[in-house]
Design an enzyme around this catalytic site. Sequence first.
Site, PDB file in Angstrom:
ATOM      1  CB  THR A  76      -5.204  -4.144   8.056  1.00 27.44           C
ATOM      2  OG1 THR A  76      -5.513  -3.313   9.279  1.00 27.44           O
ATOM      3  CG2 THR A  76      -3.957  -3.962   7.682  1.00 27.44           C
ATOM      4  CE  LYS A 118      -2.608  -1.648   3.533  1.00 30.12           C
ATOM      5  NZ  LYS A 118      -2.316  -3.192   3.687  1.00 30.12           N
ATOM      6  CB  THR A 119       3.814   2.248   2.038  1.00 27.28           C
ATOM      7  OG1 THR A 119       2.998   1.839   3.262  1.00 27.28           O
ATOM      8  CG2 THR A 119       4.561   3.613   2.333  1.00 27.28           C
ATOM      9  NE  ARG A 167       5.971  -4.772   5.072  1.00 29.62           N
ATOM     10  CZ  ARG A 167       4.971  -4.297   5.711  1.00 29.62           C
ATOM     11  NH1 ARG A 167       4.107  -4.814   6.672  1.00 29.62           N
ATOM     12  NH2 ARG A 167       4.466  -3.030   5.261  1.00 29.62           N
ATOM     13  CG  ASP A 203       0.283   2.657   7.323  1.00 24.41           C
ATOM     14  OD1 ASP A 203      -0.966   1.860   6.616  1.00 24.41           O
ATOM     15  OD2 ASP A 203       1.188   1.908   7.468  1.00 24.41           O
TER      16      ASP A 203
END
Length: 318
Positions: A145, A51-52, A204, A96
């Site tokens: 999330t 997302k980032t 990740r 975030d």
Amino acid sequence: CQELGIRPQTLEDYIGQKELKKILKIGIAAAQAREESLDHLLLYGPPGLGKTTMSLILASEMGVDCKITAAPALERPRDITGLLVSLKPGDMLFIDEIHRLNRMTEELLYPAMEDYRLDVTIGKGQSAKTRSIPLPRFTLIGATTKVGALTSPLRDRFGLIQRLRFYEVDELTIIVQRTAKILQTLITQEGAVEIARRSRGTPRIANRLLKRVRDYAQVEKVSTIDDKLANIALDVFDVDQKGLDWTDRLVLSTMVEQFGGGPVGLEAIAAATGEDSKTIEEVYEPYLLQIGYLNRTHRGRIVTPQAYEHLGYQGKLF
Ligand code: ADE
């Protein structure tokens, strides 16, 4: 810095999330043609899916700056107002964990998002006055999330609401190969597949496992990572064939051994495992649901037969 180096810089370099990329490409092209900022965008999905990264790419494709923050850092009203007044026309603001904003901060965002206006109150009590400060056009990118935890006024102010999905093994394989190249690490196709298979659909995690396997290869003085080496290394780091780690297995085995496989509530699982309930819900559960090891029912969570089999419980009665 390698952490920054392994993030893709352009939409072309970003692997996977095909539907999302398609939609964002249209948004970018249209906004650029009209010389406008991109519509406010809400990205949701499990952690580690990019997302980032996607936000940074959007800013660079639009040729603007992106300020990055997270809801827990926006405690006082002046935290958000300070950020908003520092934006230049077209800039992006990435928040975030946006479902964790406090009410005051959230209410400051409403007119900012809708009318590019900041309403501040000056003074207290009877003499308090509100003043409107104009803001430049900007794009808010919210990441969460838990999209269901957003209030509807906030959710309704996003022009685009998009979900990121777990990655396929072939997509993660390409990501592992790409990262290995950046880290100047030799890896075979089969080695990359092995890491990808155990990465829980999450880039990740794939990149993290690659680094652990690379450490192992270095210590063992092996120059090229193949599937055999990846397998041995990941066993050493206690990542099983499905990519489940110690906590995933603890959650499942606790449900089996203490709650007869369920149905059991989230809080009871958290108390019995000593894990934070939010972490279980937002970090561990999504993948266990995705691979069909857990089900959610109105009476609580249940462990599926596939999970029993994976954990080696077949034949045992509880
Ligand atoms: N590294 C992490 N996520 C990635 C992605 N989606 N594409 C390419 N490289 C990545």
